[in-house]
Scaffold this motif. Structure first.
Motif, PDB file in Angstrom:
ATOM      1  N   PRO A  21       0.828  -1.214   0.000  1.00  0.00           N
ATOM      2  CA  PRO A  21       0.000   0.000   0.000  1.00  0.00           C
ATOM      3  C   PRO A  21       0.859   1.258   0.000  1.00  0.00           C
ATOM      4  O   PRO A  21       1.900   1.301   0.662  1.00  0.00           O
ATOM      5  CB  PRO A  21      -0.795  -0.123   1.308  1.00  0.00           C
ATOM      6  CG  PRO A  21      -0.769  -1.568   1.650  1.00  0.00           C
ATOM      7  CD  PRO A  21       0.548  -2.082   1.141  1.00  0.00           C
ATOM      8  N   PRO A  22       0.457   2.279  -0.767  1.00  0.00           N
ATOM      9  CA  PRO A  22       1.249   3.517  -0.812  1.00  0.00           C
ATOM     10  C   PRO A  22       1.386   4.146   0.567  1.00  0.00           C
ATOM     11  O   PRO A  22       0.404   4.278   1.295  1.00  0.00           O
ATOM     12  CB  PRO A  22       0.419   4.421  -1.743  1.00  0.00           C
ATOM     13  CG  PRO A  22      -0.458   3.501  -2.515  1.00  0.00           C
ATOM     14  CD  PRO A  22      -0.740   2.344  -1.615  1.00  0.00           C
ATOM     15  N   ALA A  29       2.773   7.091   6.795  1.00  0.00           N
ATOM     16  CA  ALA A  29       1.311   7.173   6.806  1.00  0.00           C
ATOM     17  C   ALA A  29       0.768   6.710   5.455  1.00  0.00           C
ATOM     18  O   ALA A  29       1.415   6.882   4.415  1.00  0.00           O
ATOM     19  CB  ALA A  29       0.861   8.609   7.088  1.00  0.00           C
ATOM     20  N   ARG A  30      -0.424   6.118   5.437  1.00  0.00           N
ATOM     21  CA  ARG A  30      -1.048   5.678   4.198  1.00  0.00           C
ATOM     22  C   ARG A  30      -1.384   6.902   3.330  1.00  0.00           C
ATOM     23  O   ARG A  30      -1.908   7.904   3.818  1.00  0.00           O
ATOM     24  CB  ARG A  30      -2.322   4.894   4.491  1.00  0.00           C
ATOM     25  CG  ARG A  30      -2.089   3.488   4.999  1.00  0.00           C
ATOM     26  CD  ARG A  30      -1.599   2.541   3.925  1.00  0.00           C
ATOM     27  NE  ARG A  30      -2.563   2.352   2.861  1.00  0.00           N
ATOM     28  CZ  ARG A  30      -3.496   1.405   2.843  1.00  0.00           C
ATOM     29  NH1 ARG A  30      -3.584   0.554   3.856  1.00  0.00           N
ATOM     30  NH2 ARG A  30      -4.333   1.299   1.837  1.00  0.00           N
ATOM     31  N   ILE A  31      -1.062   6.800   2.039  1.00  0.00           N
ATOM     32  CA  ILE A  31      -1.378   7.852   1.082  1.00  0.00           C
ATOM     33  C   ILE A  31      -2.079   7.228  -0.113  1.00  0.00           C
ATOM     34  O   ILE A  31      -2.207   6.006  -0.215  1.00  0.00           O
ATOM     35  CB  ILE A  31      -0.117   8.631   0.634  1.00  0.00           C
ATOM     36  CG1 ILE A  31       0.945   7.666   0.086  1.00  0.00           C
ATOM     37  CG2 ILE A  31       0.450   9.447   1.795  1.00  0.00           C
ATOM     38  CD1 ILE A  31       2.193   8.369  -0.439  1.00  0.00           C
ATOM     39  N   LEU A  32      -2.538   8.045  -1.043  1.00  0.00           N
ATOM     40  CA  LEU A  32      -3.327   7.548  -2.165  1.00  0.00           C
ATOM     41  C   LEU A  32      -2.479   6.950  -3.277  1.00  0.00           C
ATOM     42  O   LEU A  32      -2.934   6.067  -3.996  1.00  0.00           O
ATOM     43  CB  LEU A  32      -4.195   8.677  -2.737  1.00  0.00           C
ATOM     44  CG  LEU A  32      -5.282   9.219  -1.807  1.00  0.00           C
ATOM     45  CD1 LEU A  32      -6.001  10.388  -2.474  1.00  0.00           C
ATOM     46  CD2 LEU A  32      -6.277   8.117  -1.446  1.00  0.00           C
ATOM     47  N   GLU A  33      -1.242   7.456  -3.427  1.00  0.00           N
ATOM     48  CA  GLU A  33      -0.434   7.038  -4.578  1.00  0.00           C
ATOM     49  C   GLU A  33       1.033   6.997  -4.192  1.00  0.00           C
ATOM     50  O   GLU A  33       1.516   7.838  -3.422  1.00  0.00           O
ATOM     51  CB  GLU A  33      -0.645   8.025  -5.734  1.00  0.00           C
ATOM     52  CG  GLU A  33       0.015   7.632  -7.042  1.00  0.00           C
ATOM     53  CD  GLU A  33      -0.236   8.654  -8.139  1.00  0.00           C
ATOM     54  OE1 GLU A  33       0.420   8.563  -9.195  1.00  0.00           O
ATOM     55  OE2 GLU A  33      -1.084   9.550  -7.938  1.00  0.00           O
ATOM     56  N   HIS A  34       1.749   6.000  -4.746  1.00  0.00           N
ATOM     57  CA  HIS A  34       3.190   5.899  -4.498  1.00  0.00           C
ATOM     58  C   HIS A  34       3.922   7.147  -5.007  1.00  0.00           C
ATOM     59  O   HIS A  34       3.502   7.785  -5.976  1.00  0.00           O
ATOM     60  CB  HIS A  34       3.771   4.668  -5.199  1.00  0.00           C
ATOM     61  CG  HIS A  34       3.365   3.370  -4.584  1.00  0.00           C
ATOM     62  ND1 HIS A  34       3.919   2.896  -3.414  1.00  0.00           N
ATOM     63  CD2 HIS A  34       2.447   2.434  -4.977  1.00  0.00           C
ATOM     64  CE1 HIS A  34       3.375   1.727  -3.105  1.00  0.00           C
ATOM     65  NE2 HIS A  34       2.481   1.422  -4.032  1.00  0.00           N
ATOM     66  N   GLY A  35       5.024   7.475  -4.338  1.00  0.00           N
ATOM     67  CA  GLY A  35       5.866   8.560  -4.815  1.00  0.00           C
ATOM     68  C   GLY A  35       5.429   9.939  -4.382  1.00  0.00           C
ATOM     69  O   GLY A  35       5.837  10.937  -4.982  1.00  0.00           O
ATOM     70  N   HIS A  36       4.631  10.029  -3.353  1.00  0.00           N
ATOM     71  CA  HIS A  36       4.184  11.322  -2.824  1.00  0.00           C
ATOM     72  C   HIS A  36       4.501  11.390  -1.335  1.00  0.00           C
ATOM     73  O   HIS A  36       4.847  10.382  -0.705  1.00  0.00           O
ATOM     74  CB  HIS A  36       2.676  11.499  -3.038  1.00  0.00           C
ATOM     75  CG  HIS A  36       2.275  11.707  -4.454  1.00  0.00           C
ATOM     76  ND1 HIS A  36       2.095  12.953  -5.010  1.00  0.00           N
ATOM     77  CD2 HIS A  36       2.028  10.810  -5.448  1.00  0.00           C
ATOM     78  CE1 HIS A  36       1.743  12.822  -6.274  1.00  0.00           C
ATOM     79  NE2 HIS A  36       1.696  11.533  -6.571  1.00  0.00           N
ATOM     80  N   LEU A  37       4.344  12.580  -0.768  1.00  0.00           N
ATOM     81  CA  LEU A  37       4.359  12.748   0.682  1.00  0.00           C
ATOM     82  C   LEU A  37       2.928  12.852   1.168  1.00  0.00           C
ATOM     83  O   LEU A  37       2.029  13.224   0.416  1.00  0.00           O
ATOM     84  CB  LEU A  37       5.108  14.027   1.067  1.00  0.00           C
ATOM     85  CG  LEU A  37       6.579  14.165   0.690  1.00  0.00           C
ATOM     86  CD1 LEU A  37       7.107  15.508   1.181  1.00  0.00           C
ATOM     87  CD2 LEU A  37       7.407  13.029   1.250  1.00  0.00           C
TER      88      LEU A  37
END
Length: 249
Positions: A21-22, A29-37
Motif C-alpha cells: 500500500p502507498p 502514513a497511508r497515502i493515495l499514490e506511491h511517490g508522494h508525501l
C-alpha cells in the motif's frame, strides 16, 4: 477497446498497491499514490520563497528586485541560474538524508515532483538533464547516485533527454561537509570531466544540471564550467534543497 486497454495498463499498479500500500516515505502514513508525501509532511517542508539571488537562488532576508548575492557578484558562477523548492532544513533535510544514506528510494519521485513547478519555465523540448556524477569508487560503495535518480524522474515527467554519463567525476574528493566556502571550491577544482562520447549530443543545447542539495554552488560551478567548455550555451542548476544561509570563508 481503448477503454479496455487503459484498464489493463492500470492492473500492475493496482496489484502493487494491494501488496505494498502507498505510504509516505517520511512518516509511513497511508497515502493515495506511491511517490508522494502525506499532506502533513508536505506542509512541514520549509519551502524556498522570494526574494532570492537571481543567479544562485540563495534566499534573501530583504527585497532584492532581481539582484544577485555578494558571492555571485564577486565571483560569477559558470551556471546561469539555479532553482530549488525546499530549504535544507527540517523535513527537507530529512528527505535528502533518507534518500542518500537511508536508501529510501521512494523519496526520489516525491522530491522530483516538488522540483517540477520551478522548472516549468526552464526545461525546453530540446533540454538535456544531466546529473552531478559520483566518483566510481563512491558509486560502487553506495551502489546508486541520488542525483541520477532525481534526473530520471524529472526526465520522465518532462519527456526530455537525460544523459546519466555526460559528466565524469575524474578524481575522488573528500566530502564537502565541514569545509568552508573557499575549501569547497578548492576541493572540486578539476574534479569533473566531460564524457567525450556525449559532446556532440550536448553542444548548443540547454542543460539542466541536477543535484540533491545546493550549498555554495562549488560543485555546480565546476560541473557547469566543464559543460560550457564542451559547447553548452546555457546551464541551469536544479536542486531539491537549498542551504538557506551563506557559507562563510
Amino acid at each position: 477497446m481503448q477503454s479496455l486497454m487503459s484498464h489493463i495498463r492500470r492492473v500492475p499498479g493496482v496489484v502493487l498497491d494491494a501488496v505494498l500500500p502507498p505510504r509516505c516515505p517520511l512518516c509511513r502514513a497511508r497515502i493515495l499514490e506511491h511517490g508522494h508525501l502525506c499532506g502533513a509532511c508536505w506542509l512541514a517542508v520549509d519551502m524556498v520563497s522570494d526574494p532570492r539571488c537571481s543567479r544562485c537562488g540563495l534566499p534573501f532576508a530583504h527585497e532584492s528586485d532581481g539582484l544577485q548575492c555578494g558571492a555571485c557578484l564577486a565571483n560569477p558562477p559558470a551556471f546561469d541560474g539555479a532553482v530549488a523548492p525546499a530549504l535544507y532544513a527540517g523535513k527537507g533535510r530529512d528527505l535528502v538524508l533518507a534518500l542518500k544514506y537511508g536508501r529510501l528510494f521512494a523519496a526520489a519521485p516525491a522530491m522530483a515532483r516538488m522540483m517540477v513547478p520551478g522548472l516549468l519555465k526552464i526545461i525546453e523540448p530540446d533540454s538535456v538533464l544531466v546529473p552531478v556524477p559520483l566518483h566510481r569508487f563512491r558509486l560502487l560503495k553506495r551502489r546508486f547516485n541520488q542525483s541520477q535518480l532525481l534526473t530520471a524522474e524529472l526526465a520522465k515527467h518532462f519527456e526530455v533527454d537525460h544523459m546519466p554519463g555526460a559528466l565524469i567525476r575524474a578524481r575522488s574528493t573528500p566530502s564537502q561537509g565541514g569545509l568552508n566556502r573557499k575549501g569547497r571550491f578548492q576541493n572540486v577544482r578539476a574534479a569533473f570531466a566531460i564524457n567525450s562520447s556525449n559532446i556532440n549530443a550536448l553542444e548548443g543545447r540547454p542543460v539542466v544540471l541536477v543535484d540533491d542539495v545546493l550549498t555554495t554552488g562549488a560543485t555546480a560551478d565546476a560541473c557547469s564550467a566543464v559543460l560550457k567548455k564542451a559547447g553548452v550555451q546555457q546551464v541551469t542548476v536544479a536542486a531539491f534543497a537549498r542551504v538557506g544561509e551563506p557559507v562563510a570563508g
